[in-house]
Design an enzyme around this catalytic site. Structure first.
Site: not given
Length: 382
Positions: A10, A49, A84-85, A158, A186, A188
Site C-alpha cells: 500500500h 496492492d 484491487n487498490h 489477490h 488481499h 492483511h
C-alpha cells in the site's frame, strides 16, 4: 530455490492524512527489500496492492523504482500481480506496475498470465470482483492445465476466500489443487494453511493499514514469508521486520483517568517515534468534551495521532434525580447499523468522531479507505 512472498504494501497511503505515516509505509518496504537482498534469495513474489491506489503519488513511484532497481542489480527477479487498490474501476484497467517492466518487474497479467524460471511455473490472475467469478474460474482452469508439466507450481492471487473472511470473491473449492504454493494477497493478517499439494499463504500487509490489525501484528509481526521449494516440496518461514512506530490501544476507566494517565504519558515520552494512540474512556458521569480537552492538552505533543472514543455506561436512575446525561452516539450508531456489518459500524463511528472534531482530511482518508476495502475501487474514479 528460496524466494520471498510479500503483499499489500500500500505504498502512497497517507494514513490519517499524515505524511509521517506515508513515509512509514515507504520505510517498511525499503527495509524488507534490503533484508531480501541480504538473504540472497532467488526471486520475489508480490501478490497485489503494491500501491494504495491506481494513480500513485510521485514519491510512491520513486520509491518503487529505487527498490526494484536494487533487486535487479542484485539479480533478484520481482514477480507481481495487481490487487484491487492497484486497479481503477475502468474497463480493462492498466495497473501502475507496468511502468516498471523495464526496471525489472515481471507483471503477471491477462496478457502474460505466467512465467517460467528454471523448473518453476509462476502464474496468476490479477484481482477480479465477485461479479466476474465465472471468468475468473475459467482463467484458473487454464492456468491449472498450463502448470501440469512443471515440477514446482506457484499460483499468485489477490482475492478473499470464504474460508477466511465473510466478504469474499472466491470459494475455497474454486481454487485448483495441483499447485505447490499459493501466494495470496488481499487479507492483511498472516495466514499459513495447507491446501492442494502444499501451502496456501497470506503474508499480510507490511504495515498497519488499519487498527484492527494490531492483534495479528502482536502475534505474527509484519514482514514477508520465506519459501523454500525443491521438487514440489515446500517449507515456509515467517520473516518479520520491526515497525519502529508503535500503535497503542488503551482502555481507561474515567474514575482512574487522571491518576493513571501520568504513567502512560511518561512511557510514551520515552519512545523514539511519536506513537499512534487509540484511547477508549469508559464510565459514567463525565462528558466527552471534558475528557477530550484533557487528552488534547496531555497527548497532542507526544503522539503523532491520538483517537479518543467514549463508552458511556448506564447508571441507576432510580436512585438519582433524573438526568439523561450525554447521548451515547456510538451505541446509537451500532443499534442502527448492526445489520449492515461490523465494518460499516466501525467506519461510521470513526467518521462521526473525525467530523465532529473538524478532522476533515482524516475523514476524507477514512472514506476512501473504506470504499476501497469494501468495494475494491478508487473513489476518485467517480
Amino acid at each position: 530455490m528460496r524466494f520471498a512472498h510479500l503483499s499489500d504494501t500500500h505504498l502512497g497511503y497517507r494514513q490519517y492524512g499524515l505524511i509521517d505515516r506515508e513515509k512509514d509505509f515507504y520505510n517498511g518496504f525499503e527495509r524488507i527489500i534490503d533484508k531480501i537482498i541480504d538473504m540472497d534469495l532467488d526471486f520475489v513474489i508480490h501478490s497485489g496492492d503494491l500501491f494504495e491506489n491506481s494513480r500513485p503519488s510521485t514519491d510512491a513511484l520513486i520509491v518503487v523504482q529505487k527498490e526494484i532497481n536494487k533487486l535487479t542489480d542484485a539479480g533478484i527477479p520481482f514477480y507481481a500481480i495487481a490487487g484491487n487498490h492497484d486497479l481503477s474501476r475502468r474497463v480493462n484497467p492498466i495497473p501502475p506496475q507496468v511502468l516498471f517492466r523495464d526496471n525489472g518487474i515481471k507483471l503477471i497479467s491477462p496478457i502474460k498470465p505466467y512465467f517460467k524460471q528454471d523448473d518453476y511455473f509462476i502464474g496468476g490472475v490479477p484481482y477480479m470482483p465477485q461479479n466476474r467469478n465465472l471468468a475468473f474460474k475459467e482463467k484458473l482452469e487454464t492456468l491449472s492445465k498450463k502448470a501440469k508439466g512443471s515440477t514446482n507450481k506457484i499460483l499468485v492471487l489477490h482475492q478473499g476466500i470464504d474460508k477466511y473472511i465473510p466478504q469474499y470473491e472466491l470459494e475455497i473449492g474454486d481454487i485448483p489443487t495441483n499447485f505447490n504454493y499459493y501466494a495470496m494477497g488481499h487479507l492483511h493478517n498472516y495466514i499459513n494453511d495447507s491446501y492442494g499439494e502444499g501451502r496456501l499463504v497470506y503474508p499480510g500487509s507490511t504495515e498497519i493499514w488499519k487498527s484492527n490489525e494490531l492483534n495479528d501484528y502482536k502475534n505474527n509481526g509484519k514482514g514477508f514469508v520465506l519459501v523454500e521449494m525443491d521438487d514440489g516440496n515446500v517449507e515456509t518461514e515467517r520473516v518479520t521486520v520491526e515497525l519502529p512506530r508503535q500503535f497503542i490501544n488503551i482502555r481507561v476507566d474515567y474514575k482512574k483517568l487522571y491518576s493513571e494517565m501520568p504513567n502512560f504519558i511518561n512511557e510514551i515520552s520515552k519512545l523514539e517515534l511519536k506513537p499512534i494512540v487509540n484511547i477508549n474512556v469508559f464510565g459514567s458521569d463525565f462528558t466527552s468534551s471534558e475528557v477530550y480537552e484533557y487528552l488534547n492538552k496531555e497527548l497532542s505533543d507526544l503522539c503523532l495521532s491520538y483517537r479518543p472514543t467514549f463508552d458511556f455506561q448506564e447508571i441507576d436512575n432510580d436512585s438519582l434525580d433524573y438526568n439523561p446525561g450525554p447521548i451515547n452516539i456510538n451505541r446509537l450508531i451500532k443499534d442502527k447499523l448492526e445489520d449492515d456489518g461490523e465494518d460499516v459500524v466501525n467506519f461510521t463511528i470513526d467518521l462521526f468522531d473525525e467530523l465532529s472534531k473538524d478532522k476533515l482530511e482524516e475523514a476524507e482518508a477514512s472514506v476512501k479507505q473504506f470504499y476501497a476495502n469494501r468495494y475494491g475501487g478508487d473513489l476518485d474514479d467517480y
